[in-house]
Scaffold this motif. Sequence first.
Motif, short mmCIF file in Angstrom:
data_model
loop_
_atom_site.label_atom_id
_atom_site.label_comp_id
_atom_site.label_asym_id
_atom_site.label_seq_id
_atom_site.Cartn_x
_atom_site.Cartn_y
_atom_site.Cartn_z
N THR A 237 0.83 -1.20 0.00
CA THR A 237 0.00 0.00 0.00
C THR A 237 0.87 1.26 0.00
O THR A 237 0.62 2.21 -0.75
CB THR A 237 -0.93 0.00 1.23
OG1 THR A 237 -1.78 -1.16 1.17
CG2 THR A 237 -1.79 1.25 1.25
N LEU A 238 1.90 1.27 0.85
CA LEU A 238 2.83 2.41 0.86
C LEU A 238 3.53 2.56 -0.48
O LEU A 238 3.73 3.68 -0.96
CB LEU A 238 3.85 2.22 1.98
CG LEU A 238 3.31 2.27 3.41
CD1 LEU A 238 4.42 1.94 4.40
CD2 LEU A 238 2.73 3.66 3.72
N ARG A 239 3.90 1.44 -1.09
CA ARG A 239 4.53 1.46 -2.42
C ARG A 239 3.64 2.16 -3.43
O ARG A 239 4.08 3.05 -4.18
CB ARG A 239 4.82 0.04 -2.86
CG ARG A 239 5.28 -0.13 -4.30
CD ARG A 239 4.97 -1.54 -4.79
NE ARG A 239 3.53 -1.79 -4.83
CZ ARG A 239 2.98 -2.99 -4.70
NH1 ARG A 239 3.73 -4.06 -4.51
NH2 ARG A 239 1.66 -3.14 -4.76
N ASP A 240 2.37 1.77 -3.46
CA ASP A 240 1.45 2.33 -4.44
C ASP A 240 1.20 3.81 -4.20
O ASP A 240 1.09 4.60 -5.16
CB ASP A 240 0.13 1.56 -4.42
CG ASP A 240 0.28 0.13 -4.93
OD1 ASP A 240 1.28 -0.15 -5.61
OD2 ASP A 240 -0.60 -0.70 -4.62
N VAL A 241 1.10 4.21 -2.95
CA VAL A 241 0.90 5.63 -2.63
C VAL A 241 2.09 6.45 -3.11
O VAL A 241 1.93 7.54 -3.68
CB VAL A 241 0.67 5.81 -1.12
CG1 VAL A 241 0.71 7.29 -0.74
CG2 VAL A 241 -0.67 5.21 -0.69
N LEU A 242 3.30 5.94 -2.91
CA LEU A 242 4.50 6.68 -3.28
C LEU A 242 4.63 6.88 -4.80
O LEU A 242 5.20 7.87 -5.25
CB LEU A 242 5.75 5.97 -2.75
CG LEU A 242 5.98 6.08 -1.24
CD1 LEU A 242 7.16 5.21 -0.81
CD2 LEU A 242 6.22 7.53 -0.83
#
Length: 219
Positions: free
Chosen positions: A138-143
């Motif tokens: 999820t953090l990957r996609d947000v970044l």
Amino acid sequence: MNAEPPPLLLALDLTGTFAFGLNGALTAVRAARLDIVGVVTLGMVTALGGGIIRDILIDSLPPATFSDWRYLAVAAASGLVAYGLGRRLDRLAGPIIVFDALGLSLFAVTGASKALDFRLGIGQAIILGAITAVGGGTLRDVLIRRIPTVLYSELYAIPALIAATITAVTISTGVYGIPAAIGAAAVCFVVRLVGVRFGLNAPGPPGAYGGGPGSADRR
């Protein structure tokens, strides 16, 4: 400081860290086209994000990432491997989704296991297993400014919940061990890849326009 985790938990955790690190770094190479700093950073965020969130929630401080150098080393190494071999790996069939499914499976198991080690209930362990599994992605996609995969993609959170449930139940009934852990991870892995292969998704709202992210643009 955190105590040394059980060998099984540590082995699964480090394997999941490497798999998710490769996934995040390959995503950076393929989709975001970042430089070496960006590739390694995105790989490390993907590999370590879910575990950090889990450890903060269960008050395991400092998080294992910062109390055990092996997590940072494995995450950084996976990013460097993806940076160096990204184009070659990209020629293989679906490397990103395979590494993602592998990391998802292993982290669901280790997240639930660690929650139970901290004397939490079965329900809480299942939730934390899923959070550990999907947090980094999820953090990957947000970044990279992408709708998080967990919100739409082919059975992403559901297989993580299944693996966490199997893990929590087997530990609570006293039959947990290497076969149970591998079995729980294997179920998650297979369900995730089947969902991707056949485009399966959790049910959406009745009458909603389907198709995932960007579908509205095709109206």
